[in-house]
Design an enzyme around this catalytic site. Structure first.
Site, PDB file in Angstrom:
ATOM      1  N   ASP A   1       9.197  32.115  44.357  1.00  0.00           N
ATOM      2  CA  ASP A   1      10.247  31.695  45.291  1.00  0.00           C
ATOM      3  C   ASP A   1      11.148  32.903  45.576  1.00  0.00           C
ATOM      4  OD1 ASP A   1      11.945  30.147  46.812  1.00  0.00           O
ATOM      5  OD2 ASP A   1      13.013  29.315  45.087  1.00  0.00           O
ATOM      6  N   MET A   2      11.282  33.270  46.835  1.00  0.00           N
ATOM      7  CA  MET A   2      12.115  34.418  47.181  1.00  0.00           C
ATOM      8  C   MET A   2      13.584  34.085  46.900  1.00  0.00           C
ATOM      9  SD  MET A   2       9.619  36.133  48.109  1.00  0.00           S
ATOM     10  CE  MET A   2      10.467  37.652  48.481  1.00  0.00           C
TER      11      MET A   2
ATOM     12  N   TYR B   1      16.737  34.500  53.536  1.00  0.00           N
ATOM     13  CA  TYR B   1      17.178  34.981  54.860  1.00  0.00           C
ATOM     14  C   TYR B   1      18.174  36.142  54.702  1.00  0.00           C
ATOM     15  CZ  TYR B   1      15.193  30.796  57.205  1.00  0.00           C
ATOM     16  OH  TYR B   1      14.371  29.816  57.692  1.00  0.00           O
TER      17      TYR B   1
ATOM     18  N   ARG C   1      27.823  34.213  45.931  1.00  0.00           N
ATOM     19  CA  ARG C   1      27.870  32.998  45.094  1.00  0.00           C
ATOM     20  C   ARG C   1      28.874  33.165  43.960  1.00  0.00           C
ATOM     21  NH1 ARG C   1      21.516  30.822  44.949  1.00  0.00           N
ATOM     22  NH2 ARG C   1      21.049  31.608  47.034  1.00  0.00           N
TER      23      ARG C   1
ATOM     24  N   ASP D   1       9.480  30.541  52.306  1.00  0.00           N
ATOM     25  CA  ASP D   1       9.715  31.554  51.266  1.00  0.00           C
ATOM     26  C   ASP D   1       9.196  31.162  49.886  1.00  0.00           C
ATOM     27  OD1 ASP D   1      11.601  29.668  50.415  1.00  0.00           O
ATOM     28  OD2 ASP D   1      12.983  31.222  49.751  1.00  0.00           O
ATOM     29  N   GLU D   2       8.224  30.260  49.855  1.00  0.00           N
ATOM     30  CA  GLU D   2       7.680  29.817  48.556  1.00  0.00           C
ATOM     31  C   GLU D   2       6.162  29.813  48.605  1.00  0.00           C
ATOM     32  OE1 GLU D   2       9.108  25.841  46.971  1.00  0.00           O
ATOM     33  OE2 GLU D   2      10.025  26.012  48.941  1.00  0.00           O
TER      34      GLU D   2
HETATM   35  P1  TTP Z   1      15.830  28.236  49.646  1.00  0.00           P
HETATM   36  O1  TTP Z   1      14.625  28.747  48.929  1.00  0.00           O
HETATM   37  O2  TTP Z   1      16.224  26.803  49.427  1.00  0.00           O
HETATM   38  O3  TTP Z   1      17.093  29.085  49.216  1.00  0.00           O
HETATM   39  P2  TTP Z   1      17.331  30.660  49.230  1.00  0.00           P
HETATM   40  O4  TTP Z   1      16.052  31.430  49.259  1.00  0.00           O
HETATM   41  O5  TTP Z   1      18.318  31.014  50.304  1.00  0.00           O
HETATM   42  O6  TTP Z   1      18.098  30.915  47.854  1.00  0.00           O
HETATM   43  P3  TTP Z   1      17.564  30.739  46.351  1.00  0.00           P
HETATM   44  O7  TTP Z   1      17.596  32.124  45.774  1.00  0.00           O
HETATM   45  O8  TTP Z   1      18.549  29.839  45.695  1.00  0.00           O
HETATM   46  O9  TTP Z   1      16.174  30.167  46.393  1.00  0.00           O
HETATM   47  O10 TTP Z   1      15.652  28.442  51.200  1.00  0.00           O
HETATM   48  C1  TTP Z   1      14.875  29.510  51.745  1.00  0.00           C
HETATM   49  C2  TTP Z   1      15.443  29.889  53.102  1.00  0.00           C
HETATM   50  O11 TTP Z   1      15.321  28.777  53.982  1.00  0.00           O
HETATM   51  C3  TTP Z   1      16.918  30.241  53.048  1.00  0.00           C
HETATM   52  O12 TTP Z   1      17.132  31.623  52.774  1.00  0.00           O
HETATM   53  C4  TTP Z   1      17.400  29.816  54.399  1.00  0.00           C
HETATM   54  C5  TTP Z   1      16.454  28.702  54.831  1.00  0.00           C
HETATM   55  N1  TTP Z   1      17.093  27.376  54.740  1.00  0.00           N
HETATM   56  C6  TTP Z   1      17.627  26.787  55.898  1.00  0.00           C
HETATM   57  O13 TTP Z   1      17.549  27.365  56.983  1.00  0.00           O
HETATM   58  N2  TTP Z   1      18.255  25.578  55.804  1.00  0.00           N
HETATM   59  C7  TTP Z   1      18.365  24.894  54.618  1.00  0.00           C
HETATM   60  O14 TTP Z   1      18.935  23.790  54.567  1.00  0.00           O
HETATM   61  C8  TTP Z   1      17.788  25.483  53.440  1.00  0.00           C
HETATM   62  C9  TTP Z   1      17.869  24.767  52.126  1.00  0.00           C
HETATM   63  C10 TTP Z   1      17.186  26.717  53.552  1.00  0.00           C
END
Ligand code: TTP
Length: 289
Positions: free
Chosen positions: A18-19, A23, A60, A120-121
């Protein structure tokens, strides 16, 4: 390619990668001056500074959360940089994020089959690579182990104290470990190497879970973020799931999970295990029960 069918092997080695604040990392790579700065990506609608969709780990620390709008984020962290999501024809244009995700998938797929779970997963089936490592280059015979591997978290190992890394190093290289634990250890080595390659080649950090199935790998990848990895040995599963809220289990996030909570007082997977299959079938019918 889907990573869902059980392999012929006695136990699979699955990673969920998981990245971190994805963004934001993509925007920081475009604009290097944002590196290490509190940063958030906001939606293209700029009402009240736009809704935050990704928040850097630096931001954060100040209490900035995804549920905030830009204006609110500026109040808790005045130095935050807000970057608007790219827009094309009046809509959010996610292509740079999608392409960045594909760069990562191309690197991960060097060692196993990849299944992209979201932008991103990625699930990664490392069974064949781990089995090969166990035969050709087993961890117990390695002369040196990289810093990235000993920084792993192994569920069930006491991590407090100054010698956490020594304990992890020992767990990863035990000659008397079960075959399943040895396969997971190989998985940890492979994932650490892949995560370093991702960092070198894309500038992105990611976190990962390494387990014998997808559900556990996904659960683990979010436990230690950012830029860390977590291993789930079989011996840790009962404790891990015992306290896990049932709403976090696949297929129990909706109405069925709510009914379990309200009608049966079941809040954790441990609570659920107190009920026999027959009892659950009495409540929910043969199939669902
Ligand atoms: P996530 O993997 O949920 O979160 P993240 O990568 O920003 O942070 P973390 O390190 O906690 O995993 O989401 C991946 C990307 O998807 C995030 O960077 C932006 C996008 N996104 C949205 O556009 N809307 C949303 O509601 C969510 C949850 C994510």
């Amino acid at each position: 390619m889907p990573v869902s069918k059980p392999e012929l092997s006695d136990s699979r080695v699955i990673a969920h990668v998981d990245m971190d604040c994805f963004y934001v990392q993509v925007e920081q790579r475009k604009q290097q001056s944002l590196r290490g700065q509190p940063t958030a990506v906001v939606q293209y609608n700029s009402w009240q500074g736009g809704g935050l969709i990704a928040v850097s780990y630096e931001a954060r620390k100040f209490g900035v959360k995804r549920s905030m709008r830009g204006d609110e984020a500026k109040q808790v962290c005045p130095e935050i940089h807000l970057v608007q999501v790219p827009v094309a024809r009046g809509k959010a244009d996610l292509s740079s994020y999608r392409n960045a995700g594909s760069e990562v998938v191309a690197i991960l797929s060097r060692r196993g089959r990849c299944e992209r779970a979201s932008i991103d997963e990625v699930y990664l089936d490392l069974t064949i690579a781990a089995e090969a490592m166990l035969v050709d280059n087993p961890p117990e015979c390695l002369e040196t182990i990289s810093e990235e591997v000993v920084k792993s978290h192994v569920l069930g190992l006491e991590e407090d104290g100054s010698n956490a890394r020594e304990k992890v190093g020992h767990w990863l290289t035990r000659s008397d470990a079960s075959r399943r634990d040895k396969l997971l250890a190989c998985g940890a080595f492979i994932v650490a190497e892949l995560r370093l390659q991702v960092l070198e080649e894309t500038e992105f950090t990611c976190s990962a879970g390494i387990a014998h199935n997808k559900m556990l790998a996904k659960l683990a990848s979010g436990m230690n973020k950012p830029a860390q990895q977590t291993v789930v040995p079989i011996s840790s599963i009962c404790k891990l799931l015992g306290t896990l809220p049932i709403k976090k289990m696949k297929q129990l996030g909706g109405k069925l999970g709510t009914s379990l909570q309200i009608d049966l007082g079941v809040n954790t997977v441990g609570d659920l295990l107190q009920f026999s299959e027959e009892k659950l079938q009495e409540y929910y019918g043969v199939n669902t029960g």
